[in-house]
Design a protein around this motif. Sequence first.
Motif, short mmCIF file in Angstrom:
data_model
loop_
_atom_site.label_atom_id
_atom_site.label_comp_id
_atom_site.label_asym_id
_atom_site.label_seq_id
_atom_site.Cartn_x
_atom_site.Cartn_y
_atom_site.Cartn_z
N VAL A 34 41.80 -0.77 -18.74
CA VAL A 34 42.36 0.43 -19.36
C VAL A 34 42.24 1.59 -18.37
O VAL A 34 41.14 1.90 -17.89
CB VAL A 34 41.60 0.80 -20.66
CG1 VAL A 34 42.34 1.93 -21.40
CG2 VAL A 34 41.43 -0.40 -21.57
N LEU A 35 43.39 2.22 -18.09
CA LEU A 35 43.39 3.39 -17.21
C LEU A 35 43.57 4.66 -18.03
O LEU A 35 44.26 4.67 -19.05
CB LEU A 35 44.54 3.32 -16.20
CG LEU A 35 44.56 2.19 -15.19
CD1 LEU A 35 45.65 2.45 -14.15
CD2 LEU A 35 43.21 2.05 -14.50
N HIS A 36 42.97 5.72 -17.55
CA HIS A 36 43.16 7.04 -18.16
C HIS A 36 42.99 8.08 -17.07
O HIS A 36 41.97 8.10 -16.38
CB HIS A 36 42.13 7.25 -19.27
CG HIS A 36 42.24 8.59 -19.95
ND1 HIS A 36 43.43 9.10 -20.40
CD2 HIS A 36 41.30 9.51 -20.23
CE1 HIS A 36 43.23 10.28 -20.95
NE2 HIS A 36 41.94 10.57 -20.85
N GLN A 37 44.03 8.92 -16.89
CA GLN A 37 44.02 9.95 -15.86
C GLN A 37 43.64 9.39 -14.49
O GLN A 37 42.82 9.97 -13.77
CB GLN A 37 43.08 11.09 -16.28
CG GLN A 37 43.59 11.76 -17.55
CD GLN A 37 42.68 12.86 -18.07
OE1 GLN A 37 41.53 12.95 -17.66
NE2 GLN A 37 43.20 13.67 -18.99
N GLY A 38 44.22 8.23 -14.17
CA GLY A 38 44.03 7.63 -12.85
C GLY A 38 42.71 6.91 -12.65
O GLY A 38 42.47 6.34 -11.59
N ARG A 39 41.86 6.92 -13.67
CA ARG A 39 40.55 6.29 -13.52
C ARG A 39 40.42 5.08 -14.44
O ARG A 39 41.11 4.99 -15.45
CB ARG A 39 39.43 7.28 -13.90
CG ARG A 39 39.24 8.39 -12.91
CD ARG A 39 38.12 9.29 -13.38
NE ARG A 39 37.81 10.33 -12.43
CZ ARG A 39 36.96 10.18 -11.42
NH1 ARG A 39 36.32 9.05 -11.23
NH2 ARG A 39 36.74 11.19 -10.60
N LEU A 40 39.46 4.20 -14.10
CA LEU A 40 39.14 3.08 -14.97
C LEU A 40 38.36 3.59 -16.17
O LEU A 40 37.29 4.18 -16.02
CB LEU A 40 38.28 2.06 -14.21
CG LEU A 40 37.91 0.83 -15.00
CD1 LEU A 40 39.07 -0.15 -15.05
CD2 LEU A 40 36.70 0.14 -14.40
N LEU A 41 38.93 3.37 -17.37
CA LEU A 41 38.25 3.84 -18.58
C LEU A 41 37.41 2.73 -19.20
O LEU A 41 36.29 2.95 -19.67
CB LEU A 41 39.29 4.34 -19.59
CG LEU A 41 38.76 4.95 -20.87
CD1 LEU A 41 38.13 6.31 -20.60
CD2 LEU A 41 39.89 5.10 -21.90
N SER A 42 37.96 1.51 -19.19
CA SER A 42 37.27 0.39 -19.82
C SER A 42 37.86 -0.91 -19.31
O SER A 42 39.00 -0.92 -18.81
CB SER A 42 37.44 0.47 -21.34
OG SER A 42 36.64 -0.48 -21.99
N GLU A 43 37.11 -2.00 -19.42
CA GLU A 43 37.59 -3.28 -18.92
C GLU A 43 36.92 -4.42 -19.66
O GLU A 43 35.76 -4.30 -20.05
CB GLU A 43 37.30 -3.40 -17.43
CG GLU A 43 38.04 -4.51 -16.75
CD GLU A 43 37.95 -4.37 -15.24
OE1 GLU A 43 38.96 -3.99 -14.63
OE2 GLU A 43 36.87 -4.65 -14.69
N GLY A 44 37.63 -5.51 -19.87
CA GLY A 44 37.05 -6.69 -20.51
C GLY A 44 38.08 -7.37 -21.39
O GLY A 44 39.28 -7.19 -21.21
N SER A 45 37.60 -8.16 -22.38
CA SER A 45 38.52 -8.83 -23.29
C SER A 45 39.24 -7.76 -24.12
O SER A 45 38.73 -6.64 -24.26
CB SER A 45 37.75 -9.76 -24.22
OG SER A 45 36.93 -8.99 -25.08
N LEU A 46 40.40 -8.11 -24.69
CA LEU A 46 41.13 -7.14 -25.50
C LEU A 46 40.24 -6.67 -26.66
O LEU A 46 40.21 -5.48 -26.99
CB LEU A 46 42.43 -7.77 -26.04
CG LEU A 46 43.26 -6.87 -26.94
CD1 LEU A 46 43.72 -5.62 -26.20
CD2 LEU A 46 44.47 -7.63 -27.49
N GLU A 47 39.51 -7.61 -27.24
CA GLU A 47 38.61 -7.30 -28.35
C GLU A 47 37.59 -6.23 -27.92
O GLU A 47 37.36 -5.25 -28.62
CB GLU A 47 37.88 -8.61 -28.74
CG GLU A 47 37.45 -8.73 -30.17
CD GLU A 47 38.48 -8.24 -31.18
OE1 GLU A 47 39.68 -8.54 -31.01
OE2 GLU A 47 38.07 -7.53 -32.13
N ARG A 48 37.04 -6.44 -26.73
CA ARG A 48 36.01 -5.53 -26.25
C ARG A 48 36.58 -4.12 -26.00
O ARG A 48 36.01 -3.13 -26.46
CB ARG A 48 35.38 -6.07 -24.96
CG ARG A 48 34.22 -5.25 -24.47
CD ARG A 48 33.71 -5.69 -23.13
NE ARG A 48 32.75 -4.70 -22.65
CZ ARG A 48 33.09 -3.54 -22.09
NH1 ARG A 48 34.35 -3.22 -21.93
NH2 ARG A 48 32.14 -2.71 -21.71
N VAL A 49 37.72 -4.06 -25.31
CA VAL A 49 38.23 -2.72 -24.99
C VAL A 49 38.75 -2.01 -26.24
O VAL A 49 38.66 -0.79 -26.34
CB VAL A 49 39.30 -2.71 -23.86
CG1 VAL A 49 38.77 -3.30 -22.57
CG2 VAL A 49 40.58 -3.40 -24.25
#
Length: 247
Positions: free
Chosen positions: A219-234
Amino acid sequence: MEQKDFVLAVEGLSVSFDGFKAVNDLSFYVDEGEIRVIIGPNGAGKTTVLDLICGRTKATDGSIKFRNKELTRMKEHQIVHAGVGRKFQNPSIYEDLTVFENLELSFPRGHSVFGALTFRRDKQVIDKVTEVAEMIFLADLLHQRADLLSHGQKQWLEIGMLLIQDPALLMLDEPVAGMSVAERKKTAELLNRITRDRSVLVIEHDMQFVEDIAHRVTVLHQGRLLSEGSLERVKNDPKVVEVYLGH
Ligand code: ADP
């Protein structure tokens, strides 16, 4: 960090446009055989990340390693040659040619003295075109002109034109936009099938489709990594919930 199992290792990647950081110190790693989906609100930097990987945009900082080869110093055509295929949102097929001819023209030709327009209808080409046409659900339409295909079939044809070149990493920008539900299901089936021997990096908004294909989500937000992992997790990450509810 040991990188031999990653098809793609993006580290500290940044790019600025007139002082505005569209991608800001981004790192992520894609495994061999993985389908990774990039999501994020409009303007998050998703398309710019694909532009940076395929060499269309040059990074201000950071590194992009594809099977341990540094891409940031390579030109766009060298990156394609190294095994990275990119499909843009609008199909760029030859409308007045048949499905067969579109696939045939995409077959890697090397540096033949006969030039790029020489048709090589040898067995190797015909076998590959037939194999790819089966994969993209167009085996029965090989001799149909491309302009008569449905929107979804055109998208598959363009994926096929990339598959003919056997990329180890396929990058797709919203591949199911405008497709019917049935076409979306078949596209998910297609992507799941091709990752037996390649990896896929997809930008997507359609959450049902993401659920059908994603091994992991970035997941990106304002050019940065916001979150990562399984769809359930994010989906359950409070940072992600806040950004999506805020829009
Ligand atoms: P997304 O694909 O997540 O919607 P983009 O990667 O298209 O986001 O854009 C991220 C930000 O970078 C946006 O604010 C966009 O306006 C800006 N941007 C992208 N490309 C350029 C460019 N070539 N010149 C200036 N700004 C750009």
